[in-house]
Design a protein around this motif. Structure first.
Motif, PDB file in Angstrom:
ATOM      1  N   GLN A   1     -10.254   8.095  -0.448  1.00  0.00           N
ATOM      2  CA  GLN A   1     -10.080   6.727  -0.930  1.00  0.00           C
ATOM      3  C   GLN A   1      -8.702   6.168  -0.585  1.00  0.00           C
ATOM      4  OE1 GLN A   1     -11.191   6.172  -5.022  1.00  0.00           O
ATOM      5  NE2 GLN A   1     -13.160   7.208  -4.791  1.00  0.00           N
ATOM      6  N   SER A   2      -7.706   7.038  -0.511  1.00  0.00           N
ATOM      7  CA  SER A   2      -6.363   6.566  -0.154  1.00  0.00           C
ATOM      8  C   SER A   2      -6.338   6.028   1.274  1.00  0.00           C
ATOM      9  CB  SER A   2      -5.341   7.692  -0.310  1.00  0.00           C
ATOM     10  OG  SER A   2      -5.650   8.778   0.550  1.00  0.00           O
ATOM     11  N   LEU A   3      -7.168   6.592   2.137  1.00  0.00           N
ATOM     12  CA  LEU A   3      -7.255   6.105   3.514  1.00  0.00           C
ATOM     13  C   LEU A   3      -7.904   4.722   3.554  1.00  0.00           C
ATOM     14  CD1 LEU A   3      -6.887   6.608   6.545  1.00  0.00           C
ATOM     15  CD2 LEU A   3      -9.114   7.753   6.552  1.00  0.00           C
ATOM     16  N   VAL A   4      -8.932   4.536   2.738  1.00  0.00           N
ATOM     17  CA  VAL A   4      -9.585   3.229   2.655  1.00  0.00           C
ATOM     18  C   VAL A   4      -8.592   2.185   2.148  1.00  0.00           C
ATOM     19  CG1 VAL A   4     -11.463   1.906   1.616  1.00  0.00           C
ATOM     20  CG2 VAL A   4     -11.819   4.298   2.235  1.00  0.00           C
ATOM     21  N   ASP A   5      -7.866   2.532   1.086  1.00  0.00           N
ATOM     22  CA  ASP A   5      -6.851   1.619   0.543  1.00  0.00           C
ATOM     23  C   ASP A   5      -5.804   1.274   1.594  1.00  0.00           C
ATOM     24  OD1 ASP A   5      -7.717   1.066  -2.002  1.00  0.00           O
ATOM     25  OD2 ASP A   5      -6.705   2.766  -2.918  1.00  0.00           O
ATOM     26  N   ALA A   6      -5.354   2.296   2.318  1.00  0.00           N
ATOM     27  CA  ALA A   6      -4.318   2.087   3.332  1.00  0.00           C
ATOM     28  C   ALA A   6      -4.789   1.107   4.397  1.00  0.00           C
ATOM     29  CB  ALA A   6      -3.935   3.423   3.967  1.00  0.00           C
ATOM     30  N   PHE A   7      -6.009   1.298   4.866  1.00  0.00           N
ATOM     31  CA  PHE A   7      -6.521   0.403   5.906  1.00  0.00           C
ATOM     32  C   PHE A   7      -6.636  -1.026   5.394  1.00  0.00           C
ATOM     33  CE2 PHE A   7     -10.141  -1.805   7.820  1.00  0.00           C
ATOM     34  CZ  PHE A   7      -9.678  -1.907   9.121  1.00  0.00           C
TER      35      PHE A   7
END
Length: 346
Positions: free
Chosen positions: A69-75
């Motif tokens: 989920q942190s990757l989704v947030d980052a993008f």
């Protein structure tokens, strides 16, 4: 629509949200990716009736499907901060640097093309592509999704917004694959990150050659000191100078000679290095804050801040400080009044 059964089409059209083309486009895109056709009827009954509610439902599903989920947030955050979109060729590298900006070499998070492809497939409902200056960029499908994600991810956190803009500026400066596009985006992110010292230094460097004249003027004029000056030459109204070293290294602007460059916008002043009166130039003057405490006995280089005695009563020398000017446009844009030509960098 042709692949749906009549009862399914009826369910879809009975949803009040489908009165709006944008709402309908989100649903059609989502159904197109829906894997099990036998469950489409049940799926159609779960859609809410407003765009905002629909997007939140779809976003919740994306977060539930993707493990990182942190990757989704980052993008999502980086795409919001970019304002114009992210270069397709930069996305993997961008996410790799962002996810590992606080990790050491032994704990690096791997982001590769396969991971991005998986992420992109799940987020396809929200994304689109466009072209700018011959380069393909990933953008949000519509401003509605950007507005919801801004509230959801950034929550108007000013410190985080500045931090993200700082990261984007540094990434574009060091790691981007397409320099001509990236170097034009750096000033925007420096300004949004409140990195004004870096902004002015960058716009005076040769790397900023690709920044348009209009953009350069706008960025630099916004940083100009607002202090109004008197009409007398004194410590509170000092002539601006450039030391001979900075002058020889063309530190004032990226592609003009120091003696003929406008101190503010760095554009060349036609005939600016000639001694006679020139309607296209005005003397560049600064307030005491941006000048020398010992003026008029000592002067300070506007770039390197070095102090030196003011030369008086001697023959001109190549080591003499260079008196600076501003162009007529900057003088007029500043109110056509005696005004400090220094920059506020804090």
């Amino acid at each position: 629509m042709k692949t749906l059964e009549p009862d399914q089409i009826s369910l879809l059209l009975n949803n009040k949200g489908c009165e709006h083309a944008l709402y309908l486009s989100y649903i059609c895109e989502n159904l197109r990716q829906f894997g099990d056709y036998s469950l489409v009827t049940n799926r159609l009954t779960t859609y809410p009736q407003t765009i905002e509610e629909l997007l939140n439902v779809l976003l919740n599903e994306v977060y539930a499907i993707i493990d990182n989920q942190s990757l989704v947030d980052a993008f999502f955050k980086l795409l919001i901060i970019s304002t114009v979109g992210i270069l397709e060729s930069d996305i993997v590298n961008l996410l790799q640097h962002f996810m590992n900006k606080t990790t050491d070499e032994n704990n690096q998070i791997l982001i590769n093309r396969m991971i991005w492809s998986t992420l992109q497939r799940h987020m396809k409902t929200f994304l689109d592509t466009t072209w700018m200056d011959g380069h393909q960029l990933v953008i949000y499908r519509h401003a509605s999704i950007e507005q919801i994600l801004r509230k959801r991810c950034l929550k108007e956190n000013a410190d985080e917004i500045r931090s993200l803009n700082s990261f984007m500026a540094q990434f574009y400066h060091k790691y981007s694959t397409i320099k001509d596009f990236s170097f034009r985006r750096i000033p925007y992110h420096y300004e949004q990150a409140h990195m004004y010292k870096e902004l002015v230094a960058y716009l005076r460097s040769s790397e900023s050659r690709g920044v348009s004249r209009t953009d350069r003027q706008a960025y630099l004029r916004r940083r100009r000191c607002t202090k109004q000056l008197s009409f007398t030459d004194d410590p509170f109204n000092q002539r601006a100078y450039l030391c001979h070293i900075c002058a020889m290294q063309f530190k004032l602007g990226p592609y003009t000679m120091a003696k003929s460059s406008c101190l503010i916008c760095t554009n060349m002043i036609m005939g600016g290095n000639m001694t006679q009166t020139n309607a296209l130039r005005r003397e560049a003057r600064v307030c005491q804050k941006h000048g020398s405490i010992g003026y008029p006995h000592s002067i300070q280089c506007i770039i390197c801040k070095s102090l030196r005695p003011k030369v008086t009563g001697t023959a001109p020398s190549v080591t003499d400080p260079v008196p600076l000017n501003i162009c007529f446009d900057c003088w007029f844009a500043g109110g056509a009044i005696p005004r400090c030509c220094g920059f506020e960098l804090e």
